[in-house]
Design an enzyme around this catalytic site. Structure first.
Site, PDB file in Angstrom:
ATOM      1  N   ALA A  17       0.830  -1.211   0.000  1.00  0.00           N
ATOM      2  CA  ALA A  17       0.000   0.000   0.000  1.00  0.00           C
ATOM      3  C   ALA A  17       0.864   1.260   0.000  1.00  0.00           C
ATOM      4  CB  ALA A  17      -0.937  -0.001   1.208  1.00  0.00           C
ATOM      5  N   VAL A  37       8.668   6.527   4.861  1.00  0.00           N
ATOM      6  CA  VAL A  37       9.221   6.181   6.171  1.00  0.00           C
ATOM      7  C   VAL A  37       8.831   4.744   6.496  1.00  0.00           C
ATOM      8  CG1 VAL A  37       9.232   6.765   8.626  1.00  0.00           C
ATOM      9  CG2 VAL A  37       8.923   8.577   6.921  1.00  0.00           C
ATOM     10  N   GLU A  51       0.677 -15.159   0.038  1.00  0.00           N
ATOM     11  CA  GLU A  51       1.012 -16.293  -0.819  1.00  0.00           C
ATOM     12  C   GLU A  51       0.082 -16.480  -2.006  1.00  0.00           C
ATOM     13  OE1 GLU A  51       1.460 -19.763   1.674  1.00  0.00           O
ATOM     14  OE2 GLU A  51       2.786 -18.711   3.059  1.00  0.00           O
ATOM     15  N   PHE A 118     -10.585 -19.249  -5.401  1.00  0.00           N
ATOM     16  CA  PHE A 118     -10.287 -18.889  -4.022  1.00  0.00           C
ATOM     17  C   PHE A 118     -11.563 -18.941  -3.203  1.00  0.00           C
ATOM     18  CE2 PHE A 118      -6.802 -16.900  -1.518  1.00  0.00           C
ATOM     19  CZ  PHE A 118      -5.736 -17.447  -2.206  1.00  0.00           C
ATOM     20  N   ASP A 213       1.330  -0.343  14.393  1.00  0.00           N
ATOM     21  CA  ASP A 213       1.869   0.985  14.699  1.00  0.00           C
ATOM     22  C   ASP A 213       1.010   2.121  14.123  1.00  0.00           C
ATOM     23  OD1 ASP A 213       4.060  -0.414  15.830  1.00  0.00           O
ATOM     24  OD2 ASP A 213       4.936  -0.599  13.838  1.00  0.00           O
ATOM     25  N   GLN A 232      -9.553 -11.909  11.501  1.00  0.00           N
ATOM     26  CA  GLN A 232      -9.681 -13.088  10.642  1.00  0.00           C
ATOM     27  C   GLN A 232      -8.718 -14.194  11.062  1.00  0.00           C
ATOM     28  OE1 GLN A 232      -8.682 -13.139   6.164  1.00  0.00           O
ATOM     29  NE2 GLN A 232     -10.843 -13.609   6.305  1.00  0.00           N
ATOM     30  N   HIS A 234      -7.150 -17.465   9.754  1.00  0.00           N
ATOM     31  CA  HIS A 234      -6.943 -18.235   8.528  1.00  0.00           C
ATOM     32  C   HIS A 234      -7.049 -19.709   8.902  1.00  0.00           C
ATOM     33  CE1 HIS A 234      -5.252 -19.693   4.810  1.00  0.00           C
ATOM     34  NE2 HIS A 234      -5.182 -18.461   4.337  1.00  0.00           N
ATOM     35  N   LEU A 244       1.824 -19.485   7.596  1.00  0.00           N
ATOM     36  CA  LEU A 244       0.672 -19.591   6.692  1.00  0.00           C
ATOM     37  C   LEU A 244       0.857 -20.669   5.621  1.00  0.00           C
ATOM     38  CD1 LEU A 244      -1.954 -18.331   5.384  1.00  0.00           C
ATOM     39  CD2 LEU A 244      -0.425 -16.813   4.151  1.00  0.00           C
ATOM     40  N   GLU A 247      -4.405 -20.368   1.119  1.00  0.00           N
ATOM     41  CA  GLU A 247      -5.730 -20.806   0.695  1.00  0.00           C
ATOM     42  C   GLU A 247      -5.703 -21.363  -0.734  1.00  0.00           C
ATOM     43  OE1 GLU A 247      -8.755 -18.182   1.971  1.00  0.00           O
ATOM     44  OE2 GLU A 247      -9.969 -18.444   0.179  1.00  0.00           O
ATOM     45  N   ARG A 281     -13.248 -17.950   4.825  1.00  0.00           N
ATOM     46  CA  ARG A 281     -12.319 -18.319   5.897  1.00  0.00           C
ATOM     47  C   ARG A 281     -12.979 -18.436   7.258  1.00  0.00           C
ATOM     48  NH1 ARG A 281      -7.214 -14.564   3.926  1.00  0.00           N
ATOM     49  NH2 ARG A 281      -6.648 -15.915   2.194  1.00  0.00           N
ATOM     50  N   HIS A 349      -4.728 -14.046  11.284  1.00  0.00           N
ATOM     51  CA  HIS A 349      -4.131 -13.738   9.992  1.00  0.00           C
ATOM     52  C   HIS A 349      -4.278 -12.273   9.599  1.00  0.00           C
ATOM     53  CE1 HIS A 349      -2.713 -14.460   5.981  1.00  0.00           C
ATOM     54  NE2 HIS A 349      -3.848 -14.153   5.411  1.00  0.00           N
ATOM     55  N   GLU A 373      -3.936  -2.892   5.150  1.00  0.00           N
ATOM     56  CA  GLU A 373      -4.556  -3.545   6.302  1.00  0.00           C
ATOM     57  C   GLU A 373      -4.753  -2.596   7.481  1.00  0.00           C
ATOM     58  OE1 GLU A 373      -2.697  -7.224   7.473  1.00  0.00           O
ATOM     59  OE2 GLU A 373      -3.981  -7.450   9.220  1.00  0.00           O
ATOM     60  N   ARG A 384     -13.045 -10.891   5.495  1.00  0.00           N
ATOM     61  CA  ARG A 384     -12.443 -10.608   4.197  1.00  0.00           C
ATOM     62  C   ARG A 384     -12.367 -11.883   3.367  1.00  0.00           C
ATOM     63  NH1 ARG A 384      -7.309 -11.166   2.090  1.00  0.00           N
ATOM     64  NH2 ARG A 384      -6.306 -11.685   4.069  1.00  0.00           N
ATOM     65  N   SER A 389      -7.216  -8.744  -0.318  1.00  0.00           N
ATOM     66  CA  SER A 389      -6.420  -7.755   0.431  1.00  0.00           C
ATOM     67  C   SER A 389      -5.223  -7.241  -0.347  1.00  0.00           C
ATOM     68  CB  SER A 389      -5.981  -8.312   1.779  1.00  0.00           C
ATOM     69  OG  SER A 389      -5.084  -9.365   1.595  1.00  0.00           O
ATOM     70  N   LEU A 390      -4.575  -8.093  -1.126  1.00  0.00           N
ATOM     71  CA  LEU A 390      -3.443  -7.587  -1.906  1.00  0.00           C
ATOM     72  C   LEU A 390      -3.933  -6.543  -2.903  1.00  0.00           C
ATOM     73  CD1 LEU A 390      -1.248 -10.767  -2.550  1.00  0.00           C
ATOM     74  CD2 LEU A 390      -0.627  -8.745  -1.239  1.00  0.00           C
TER      75      LEU A 390
END
Lengths: 572, 250, 147
Positions: A17, A37, A51, A118, A213, A232, A234, A244, A247, A281, A349, A373, A384, A389-390
C-alpha cells in the site's frame, strides 16, 4: 536532539500500500518530494509473506457485479457497498499496472494472465504468481519505485507520533533506529500504510513487525479505529509456528480432513454448502474448531489439529502451482505434501478493522490518509475474502497517494516552530524510555500476558464473559507497561527500545479490539459468539468506532453504506 | 523448560559502537527445544537473558530476507536453519563482507545502492497505457527469467563471494541477477541500457565464478548463472555495437 | 578469529550514520570448505605460467640448433619434469571438470532468436570435444600422422 526535514507528502510504511501510494504520487507530480518512512527496508515488509493471489475480474465469465456480490456476502453484509463497487472496478486496472511493472504473474498457454479459484469467490478471479504472490508483488513495486528519485526513503525509521498543528496533520516524528536520533519528517499530508497487528496474538501468520503501529498512531491522534472486533483466523496455519499455508492449496483442489479421514466440509453442514473447501475463511475456521471439539482432531505437541491433504493433486501440480507450500512444509513441519497431509489449524491472519477511512482513503483528521490492512475503508466488513487484500493495498494505496497529493497542494505547511516543539517532546519521551531502569516489569512478560488475554477473549469463538475479562486485562497491562524496565541504553540500533514502543502500540490496538468485541452482541462474520450465535441486523448492522481516551476507550457507531445488495442470510 | 532438556552454547559476536572499540564474543548457554531454528534461540536469549542483543528478523518463514547471519561460519537465514544440525556450541556472527552496525546487524545501504544501479525495473521505449491491458507472456518466456526473480535480497551471497570481499565496487551477485532477470523478461526493452552498466567498473567481468553465491542462496536463485550469462550478453552486445557503430560511421 | 575483508567492502557511497566495525572475511576463506576448490582453481594459473615458460624455452632451443633441442628433450626425462607434468595434467583435468560443470548454466536462455542446446547436451559435447582433441593430439605427438 532532533532533525527536521520537509517533503510534500509523507508515507509511513513501505509495503504494497505504501509503495503503491508513493508511485501514485510520483505519477501525479514527478517533482514532488515523497517521503517513505518504514521501520524496515521496504522489501522486508510483511506483504512479502502473502502467498495465494490477488483478486480482480479477468475472465469472460466474470463481471464486477459478481465480484462485488461475493465480497459483500463474504463481509456478512457489513462492507460498505460504495467502497466495494469502487474496489472491484479499480481492481483489474491495478493488477494490470503491476503486470506492466514486471510482476511475474503465472500465465495460461496463450500468454494471458492465469487465474485460480479462491474461497468465497464464485469463479476463478485470483491472479497469482505461483504461491509467492505477495513476495513478487512487493519486489515488483519496490523495484519499480527505485526508478523515481523523488521518493526519499527513510529506511529503518520507526514513526512514533503524528504531528498535528491547527487540526491538520503536518508530518510524523520518527526514530532513526540506526542512530537513535528522532527526525521530524514534515509534509502537507500523511499516509498511513503500516499493515496489521497480528502480533497482539500469540499464534499468528504475521511477522514480528506487525504491531499495529499506524493504527495506534492514528488512534492516539484522535482518529477512530473501526470494526476492530473482526479478526480473521486463517483456517490453515502450521501448528506451533503459525506459518501460513495458503488458501490456494484449497483453490487448487486440496481437501481438509479430520482424524477419521473425512472431508467434513463436504459431508457435514457447516454453512459452506457445495463450496466445501472453497468456503470463506471464517466458516472454515469455525468448522475446524468444531471438528476438534467433537474429538475428531489429531493431537500433536502443539495442540489439536486437522489435516490439509494435497496428495491427490500430484507432484507435478504441487511443484508448478504451490512450490512455497511444499518448501515451507518441509522446512517448518517436516512434511512433504506430495506424500503426506499437512497438519493445520486456524491462526490469526488479518484484521478487517483499522483506521476509519472513507472511499477516498481519507480520515476524519484533515491531511491523514490510510490504506492497506491498517485502514478500514469497509471493503471487508466482518470477514475478508482471500485474495481481496493484496488488491486492496493497490486500489486504496493508489487513491491515498492521489488524494493526499491533491490535499497537499491545497494545504499550508503549518507552524514549524510548533511542530519542532512537538518533535522535541516526542524525542524526550523516547530518550526517557531508552534503557529506562526504573520499573518492575519485563517486556517479555507483558507480551506473554497480552497474548494469553487476546487468545482467550478474542479467539474464533467468543463470549461476553471472556471478552470483558480480556478488556479488563488489557487495561491492567497498560498500567503495567508504564512500569516497564529496560536494559539497553545504547542509541544505536536499539531493538529493545523499538520493541517497547511497539508494545505501547500493541496495547492500544488490543484495547480497541477487546472493547469493540465486547460491545457487539451478535455473531457476524469473524466475530462469533457462543452466547449470541445469530446475526442481528436490527440492532447491529453498523460499524463499531473506537475512540482513544486516556481514561479508557469510547465506543461509537457508524452507518453501513447499503443500497445495491440487500442483506440476506449468508449461506453458500 | 524441563530439567532434562538439551542445552546449547551460543557464541555470539557483540559490538556496540557506543561502548566497544571492536567486536567481541559473548557466550550464552540456554535450554533449546528440538523444533527450534537458530533464530528461536536468538529470540530466547533476547527475551530471557540479554535484552541488549540486537538482530534483525521478521517473517520467520524464509521470505523477508532480514535474518541472514553467519552460523558456524556459513551465511544462513537463521529462521530457516534447524538447530539440531549444529553441535553443542554454535557460533553466530554478523554477515561477512559487510560493515557491522551493531551486534548481528550489518550495514545494508551499500547493497541498496548496488541494487538500484542495475535498473531493476521494466524499461520500455514507450510506456504502455493501462487501457491496453496486460501484456502477453507465454509460460516459456516466463520460465526464462522466473528463477532469477526469486531473490529475496537476503544478501547471503554477498557474504560468501570472494570478489565482494576484495573489490568494493563489485555490484555483486544478487543485484546482477536482478538486473539480468529484467533483461531476460520478454516485456522489457532495457537490456542494452543494463548491458552498458554491466560493462562498467566492478560489474559482471569482476566475477571469477567462485559459484559460492549459488552454493549459499537459500532460494536456489543461482546468481552465479545469472552473472555469467550476463557476461556473455554484455560481451555480445559490446561486439555488435562495435560492428554496428563502425558500419554506421562509414 | 576472522580477518578483515577490504575495509570498504559493501560500504555505502556516503559514510553511514553511525560508526561501524570493519567487514570480516568469511572464516573459511581461502582454504577451508568449498573455498579450497575455488582457490585451487585460481592457483592453477601458476601452472599455466610455468608451462608457458617451458614452451617458450623449447621454442627458443629449436632456433639454437639440434643439439640444444635434444638437450631439452633429454631434460624432459628428469624426474622433476615428469612430476611437474603430472601435476599440470591433474590441474588441467581439475580445471576442465570444474569449468565444464559451470559452463552450461552460464549460457543465457536465449541469444537473439537462438536457444542453447539442453544442458546435458552441452556437457556431453564439451567432454566429447575434450577427449577428441586429446586423442588427436596424442596421435600427432606419437608420430601417428607425420613420420
Amino acid at each position: 536532539m532532533i532533525e527536521v526535514t520537509r517533503h510534500d507528502i509523507v508515507i509511513v510504511g513501505g509495503g504494497a500500500a505504501g509503495l503503491r501510494a508513493a508511485i501514485a504520487a510520483c505519477e501525479i507530480d514527478s517533482n514532488a518530494s515523497i517521503a517513505l518512512v518504514s521501520k524496515v527496508y521496504p522489501m522486508r515488509s510483511h506483504t512479502v509473506s502473502a502467498e495465494g493471489g490477488a483478486a480482480a475480474v479477468a475472465r469472460d465469465d466474470d463481471n464486477f457485479e459478481m465480484h462485488g456480490y461475493d465480497t459483500v456476502k463474504g463481509s456478512d453484509f457489513l462492507g460498505d457497498q460504495d467502497v466495494i463497487k469502487y474496489f472491484v472496478e479499480q481492481a483489474p486496472r491495478e493488477l494490470t499496472l503491476l503486470e506492466h511493472w514486471g510482476c511475474p504473474w503465472s500465465r495460461n498457454e496463450d500468454g494471458t494472465v492465469a487465474t485460480r479459484a479462491f474461497g468465497g469467490m464464485s469463479t476463478k478471479r485470483t491472479w497469482y504468481a505461483t504461491d509467492k504472490v505477495g513476495f513478487h508483488m512487493l519486489h515488483a513495486l519496490f523495484q519499480h519505485s527505485l526508478r523515481f528519485d523523488n521518493i526519499v526513503r527513510y529506511d529503518e525509521h520507526f514513526a512514533t507520533k503524528l504531528l498535528v498543528d491547527g487540526g491538520v496533520v503536518r508530518g510524523v516524528a520518527a526514530l532513526d533506529i540506526r542512530s537513535g536520533i528522532v527526525r521530524v519528517v514534515l509534509g502537507r499530508a500523511v499516509i498511513m500504510a503500516t499493515g496489521g497487528a497480528g502480533k497482539i496474538f500469540p499464534f499468528t501468520t504475521n511477522g514480528n513487525i506487525k504491531t499495529g503501529d499506524g493504527m495506534a498512531l492514528a488512534y492516539r491522534a484522535g482518529v477512530a479505529l473501526k470494526d476492530m472486533e473482526f479478526i480473521q483466523y486463517h483456517p490453515t496455519g502450521l501448528p506451533g509456528t503459525g506459518i501460513l499455508i495458503t488458501e490456494a492449496t484449497r483453490g487448487e483442489g486440496g481437501y481438509v480432513i479430520n482424524s477419521e479421514g473425512e472431508r467434513f466440509l463436504a459431508t457435514r453442514d457447516y454453512g459452506v454448502g457445495t463450496k466445501a473447501e472453497l468456503g470463506p475463511r471464517d466458516m472454515i475456521s469455525r468448522a475446524i474448531i468444531q471438528e476438534i471439539e467433537a474429538g475428531r482432531g489429531i493431537s500433536g505437541p502443539y495442540g489439536e489439529y486437522v489435516h490439509l491433504d494435497l496428495r491427490h493433486l500430484g507432484e507435478q501440480k504441487i511443484v508448478a502451482r504451490l512450490p512455497m507450500v511444499r518448501e515451507i512444509s518441509k522446512i517448518y513441519i517436516g512434511v512433504d505434501p506430495v506424500h503426506e497431509p499437512i497438519p493445520i489449524r486456524p491462526v490469526v491472519h488479518y484484521m478487517m478493522g483499522g483506521i476509519d477511512t472513507d472511499i477516498t482513503a481519507g480520515t476524519s483528521l484533515p491531511g491523514l490518509y490510510a490504506a492497506g490492512e491498517c485502514a478500514s475503508a469497509s471493503l471487508n466488513g466482518s470477514n475478508r475474502l482471500g485474495s481481496n487484500s493484496l488488491t486492496e493495498c493497490l486500489v486504496f494505496g493508489a487513491s491515498a497517494g492521489q488524494n493526499a497529493m491533491a490535499f497537499a497542494r491545497g494545504s499550508s505547511e503549518g507552524s514549524e516552530q510548533a511542530l519542532r516543539r512537538e518533535g522535541e517532546e516526542e524525542a524526550a519521551r523516547i530518550v526517557a524510555l531508552r534503557g529506562k531502569q526504573k520499573g518492575g516489569e519485563k517486556l517479555a512478560r507483558i507480551r506473554a500476558d497480552l497474548h494469553k488475554a487476546m487468545e482467550s477473549g478474542c479467539g474464533v469463538y467468543r463470549s461476553a464473559e471472556t471478552m470483558n475479562e480480556t478488556a479488563r486485562t488489557v487495561a491492567q497491562l497498560k498500567g503495567r507497561y508504564a512500569d516497564v524496565a529496560l536494559e539497553d541504553s545504547s542509541a544505536v540500533f536499539n531493538t529493545e527500545l523499538v520493541a517497547a514502543l511497539e508494545m505501547g502500540n500493541m496495547l492500544d490496538v488490543a484495547e480497541a479490539v477487546a472493547n469493540s468485541a465486547a460491545s457487539r452482541d451478535e455473531s457476524r462474520g469473524a466475530h462469533t459468539r457462543r452466547d449470541m450465535p445469530n446475526r442481528d441486523d436490527q440492532n447491529f448492522l453498523y460499524h463499531t468506532l473506537c475512540h482513544f481516551d486516556p481514561a479508557g476507550p469510547r465506543l461509537g457507531k457508524k452507518e453501513v453504506t447499503l443500497g445495491h445488495w440487500e442483506p440476506e442470510e449468508r449461506k453458500y | 523448560m524441563s530439567d532434562g532438556q538439551q542445552k546449547k552454547t551460543f557464541v555470539i559476536t557483540r559490538f556496540d559502537p557506543d561502548r566497544d572499540d571492536a567486536p567481541r564474543k559473548q557466550a550464552y548457554e540456554i535450554p533449546v527445544h528440538p523444533d527450534w531454528k537458530v533464530l528461536d534461540a536468538l529470540n530466547f536469549i533476547k527475551d530471557e537473558i540479554d535484552a541488549t542483543l540486537s538482530h534483525r528478523w521478521s517473517c520467520r518463514m524464509a521470505v523477508c530476507g532480514s535474518c541472514g547471519m553467519m552460523v558456524d561460519g556459513e551465511p544462513r537465514l537463521t529462521c530457516k536453519e534447524a538447530l539440531d544440525q549444529y553441535g553443542d556450541t554454535v557460533d553466530v556472527a554478523p554477515l561477512a563482507n559487510f560493515p557491522v552496525v551493531r551486534d548481528l546487524v550489518i550495514e545494508a545501504d551499500g547493497f541498496m545502492e548496488k541494487l538500484t544501479s542495475v535498473k531493476p525495473w521494466i524499461i520500455r521505449a514507450k510506456e504502455l497505457a493501462v487501457e491496453e491491458g496486460p501484456m502477453r507472456q507465454s509460460p516459456g518466456e516466463l520460465e526464462e527469467f522466473k528463477q532469477f526473480s526469486m531473490c529475496i535480497n537476503c544478501m547471503l551471497c554477498y557474504s560468501a563471494c570472494p570478489v565482494v570481499a576484495n573489490e568494493p565496487e563489485f555490484i555483486g551477485p544478487a543485484a546482477i541477477a536482478l538486473g539480468h532477470r529484467y533483461s531476460l523478461d520478454s516485456r522489457d526493452e532495457g537490456a542494452a541500457e543494463r548491458n552498458e552498466v554491466f560493462r562498467g567498473e566492478g560489474t559482471v567481468f569482476s566475477c571469477s565464478f567462485a559459484n559460492e553465491c549459488s552454493e549459499v542462496c537459500p532460494k536456489h536463485v543461482d546468481p552465479a548463472a545469472a552473472v555469467n550469462q550476463a557476461k556473455l550478453n554484455a560481451a555480445i552486445d559490446w561486439a555488435t555495437s562495435l560492428v554496428l557503430s563502425r558500419g554506421g560511421s562509414k | 578469529m576472522s580477518r578483515n575483508a577490504h575495509p570498504h567492502a559493501m560500504a555505502p557511497s556516503k559514510p553511514g550514520r553511525t560508526r561501524t566495525a570493519p567487514p570480516q572475511l568469511p572464516d573459511r576463506f581461502p582454504f577451508g570448505g568449498r573455498y579450497l576448490a575455488y582457490t585451487l582453481f585460481d592457483l592453477t594459473g601458476i601452472l599455466y605460467l610455468l608451462l608457458g615458460l617451458l614452451v617458450l624455452c623449447a621454442v627458443w632451443s629449436l632456433g639454437s640448433g639440434e643439439a640444444s633441442w635434444n638437450a631439452v628433450l633429454e631434460r624432459h626425462r628428469n624426474i622433476f619434469y615428469l612430476g611437474f607434468h603430472a601435476i599440470a595434467l591433474a590441474g588441467l583435468i581439475f580445471v576442465g571438470i570444474r569449468f565444464f560443470g559451470f559452463f552450461p548454466k552460464a549460457q543465457p536462455p536465449r541469444v537473439g532468436p537462438l536457444k542453447p542446446p539442453p544442458k546435458g547436451a552441452i556437457l556431453v559435447g564439451l567432454y566429447a570435444l575434450w577427449i577428441g582433441v586429446t586423442v588427436c593430439l596424442s596421435i600427432v605427438l606419437a608420430g601417428g600422422v607425420f613420420q
